[in-house]
Design an enzyme around this catalytic site. Structure first.
Site, PDB file in Angstrom:
ATOM      1  N   ASN A   9      30.588  20.514  42.472  1.00  0.00           N
ATOM      2  CA  ASN A   9      30.352  19.384  41.238  1.00  0.00           C
ATOM      3  C   ASN A   9      29.050  19.874  40.480  1.00  0.00           C
ATOM      4  OD1 ASN A   9      29.990  17.154  39.891  1.00  0.00           O
ATOM      5  ND2 ASN A   9      29.549  15.912  41.454  1.00  0.00           N
ATOM      6  N   TRP A  10      29.307  20.542  39.722  1.00  0.00           N
ATOM      7  CA  TRP A  10      28.172  21.129  38.737  1.00  0.00           C
ATOM      8  C   TRP A  10      27.308  20.112  38.269  1.00  0.00           C
ATOM      9  CZ3 TRP A  10      29.705  25.765  35.391  1.00  0.00           C
ATOM     10  CH2 TRP A  10      30.227  26.870  36.272  1.00  0.00           C
ATOM     11  N   LYS A  11      27.897  18.743  38.174  1.00  0.00           N
ATOM     12  CA  LYS A  11      27.214  17.404  37.447  1.00  0.00           C
ATOM     13  C   LYS A  11      26.809  17.724  35.999  1.00  0.00           C
ATOM     14  CE  LYS A  11      25.738  15.759  41.877  1.00  0.00           C
ATOM     15  NZ  LYS A  11      25.114  14.513  42.806  1.00  0.00           N
ATOM     16  N   HIS A  97      32.928   8.858  41.086  1.00  0.00           N
ATOM     17  CA  HIS A  97      31.649   9.270  41.716  1.00  0.00           C
ATOM     18  C   HIS A  97      30.815   8.206  41.693  1.00  0.00           C
ATOM     19  CE1 HIS A  97      28.155  11.655  42.422  1.00  0.00           C
ATOM     20  NE2 HIS A  97      28.985  12.814  42.951  1.00  0.00           N
ATOM     21  N   GLU A  99      27.496   8.270  40.979  1.00  0.00           N
ATOM     22  CA  GLU A  99      26.961   8.284  39.982  1.00  0.00           C
ATOM     23  C   GLU A  99      27.606   7.557  38.802  1.00  0.00           C
ATOM     24  OE1 GLU A  99      26.158  12.311  40.039  1.00  0.00           O
ATOM     25  OE2 GLU A  99      24.954  12.243  41.724  1.00  0.00           O
ATOM     26  N   GLU A 169      31.985  10.103  50.038  1.00  0.00           N
ATOM     27  CA  GLU A 169      30.742  10.291  49.878  1.00  0.00           C
ATOM     28  C   GLU A 169      29.685   9.082  50.114  1.00  0.00           C
ATOM     29  OE1 GLU A 169      30.528  13.923  47.069  1.00  0.00           O
ATOM     30  OE2 GLU A 169      30.825  12.221  45.665  1.00  0.00           O
ATOM     31  N   GLY A 175      22.575  13.965  47.160  1.00  0.00           N
ATOM     32  CA  GLY A 175      21.458  14.366  46.411  1.00  0.00           C
ATOM     33  C   GLY A 175      19.831  14.145  47.262  1.00  0.00           C
ATOM     34  N   SER A 215      25.069  16.172  50.500  1.00  0.00           N
ATOM     35  CA  SER A 215      24.294  17.134  51.039  1.00  0.00           C
ATOM     36  C   SER A 215      24.862  18.114  51.795  1.00  0.00           C
ATOM     37  CB  SER A 215      22.926  16.396  51.761  1.00  0.00           C
ATOM     38  OG  SER A 215      22.239  15.725  50.667  1.00  0.00           O
ATOM     39  N   GLY A 236      27.581  19.065  45.517  1.00  0.00           N
ATOM     40  CA  GLY A 236      26.514  18.799  44.444  1.00  0.00           C
ATOM     41  C   GLY A 236      25.593  20.043  44.336  1.00  0.00           C
ATOM     42  N   GLY A 237      24.385  19.766  44.621  1.00  0.00           N
ATOM     43  CA  GLY A 237      23.300  20.608  44.599  1.00  0.00           C
ATOM     44  C   GLY A 237      23.742  22.024  45.207  1.00  0.00           C
TER      45      GLY A 237
HETATM   46  C1  PEP Z   1      28.160  15.076  44.783  1.00  0.00           C
HETATM   47  O1  PEP Z   1      27.576  15.449  43.843  1.00  0.00           O
HETATM   48  O2  PEP Z   1      29.034  14.511  44.891  1.00  0.00           O
HETATM   49  C2  PEP Z   1      27.313  15.323  45.894  1.00  0.00           C
HETATM   50  C3  PEP Z   1      27.769  15.300  47.315  1.00  0.00           C
HETATM   51  O3  PEP Z   1      25.836  15.821  45.827  1.00  0.00           O
HETATM   52  P1  PEP Z   1      24.997  16.714  46.725  1.00  0.00           P
HETATM   53  O4  PEP Z   1      26.115  17.880  47.530  1.00  0.00           O
HETATM   54  O5  PEP Z   1      23.688  17.353  46.065  1.00  0.00           O
HETATM   55  O6  PEP Z   1      24.565  15.654  47.968  1.00  0.00           O
END
Ligand code: PEP
Length: 253
Positions: A9-11, A97, A99, A169, A175, A215, A236-237
């Site tokens: 997930n590049w967001k 998601h 967010e 999640e 994040g 994470s 994500g990251g």
């Molecule tokens: C996400 O964006 O769905 C996510 C889990 O982010 P991260 O891996 O950065 O926690």
């Protein structure tokens, strides 16, 4: 075996050139995938066509949108419809998601509408669920996630449900660098599967891919994915870092 998925997930990150380079770097070094393994890149809307083009001929790789609107077309300035995504050949759409739930007030009911239209046009929703910290601290996470599933998914037929990928999640782990332990992840994934089983039967539930997100990194992916009900990750990251995401792909069962 159930589909095992490493989903990036590049967001709202990267320029077009950076995204192109990242995809090229990952795809050129990615290990060969087994038939039950898949890599999905959820990229920003303006990069969907580029990404779809970049994965042509790559077995087991698909592109996801990070969102869609609930209507087919019309006067909804700034929104992107599922028929538009379908016309690009996009395979998946991330829905719900945390967010989007938090910053754009997306409710379980609104997500049900987005799920319906996605399925109507043959896109597979990656449906995100998960509890905030206060709910986890009060040990109410099962009821919270159970309600998300009920209000967004349980109107679906068994055939429709089988097109859904679920991503658990926990919001407190997204994040933050704070990963759920593999035991916490397994416990919730098993709970989700038991709920699906009660609703749709064991055979249907056994086939649903449930990803963990929060994470996930190259260093913890193997431990998380080794859990029996964890079928990969939504990342994500670490999906923005070539070596990290490659390690996550390699950690798939
Ligand atoms: C996400 O964006 O769905 C996510 C889990 O982010 P991260 O891996 O950065 O926690």
């Amino acid at each position: 075996m159930r589909q095992q998925i490493a989903a990036a997930n590049w967001k709202m990150n990267l320029t077009l050139a950076e995204g192109q380079q990242l995809l090229q770097d990952i795809l050129s070094k990615s290990p060969e995938l087994s038939s039950h393994q898949q890599v999905v890149f959820a990229v920003p809307f303006p990069y969907l066509a580029m990404a779809q083009e970049a994965i042509q001929g790559k077995a087991g790789v698909a592109i996801a949108a990070q969102n869609c609107y609930s209507k087919k077309s019309g006067a909804y300035t700034g929104e992107v419809s599922v028929p538009m995504l379908q016309s690009l050949g996009i395979g998946y759409v991330v829905l719900g998601h945390s967010e989007r739930r938090e910053y754009f007030q997306e409710s379980n009911q609104f997500l049900a509408e987005k799920i319906n239209i996605s399925l109507e046009y043959g896109l597979k929703p990656i449906f995100c669920c998960g509890e905030p910290l206060a709910i986890r601290e009060a040990n109410n996470q099962n009821a919270f996630v159970g309600q998300q599933l009920q209000e967004s998914l349980y109107h679906l037929s068994a055939t429709q449900l089988q097109q859904i990928v679920i991503a658990y999640e926990p919001i407190w782990a997204i994040g933050t660098g704070k990963t759920a332990t593999s035991e916490q992840a397994q416990e919730m994934h098993a709970f989700i599967r038991s709920q699906l089983s009660a609703q749709y039967g064991e055979a249907v539930a056994a086939n649903i891919t449930i990803l963990y997100g929060g994470s996930v990194k190259g260093a913890n992916a193997s431990e998380l994915f080794s859990q029996p009900d964890v079928d990969g990750g939504l990342v994500g990251g670490a999906s923005l870092i070539v070596e990290d995401f490659l390690a996550i792909i390699k950690a798939l069962k």
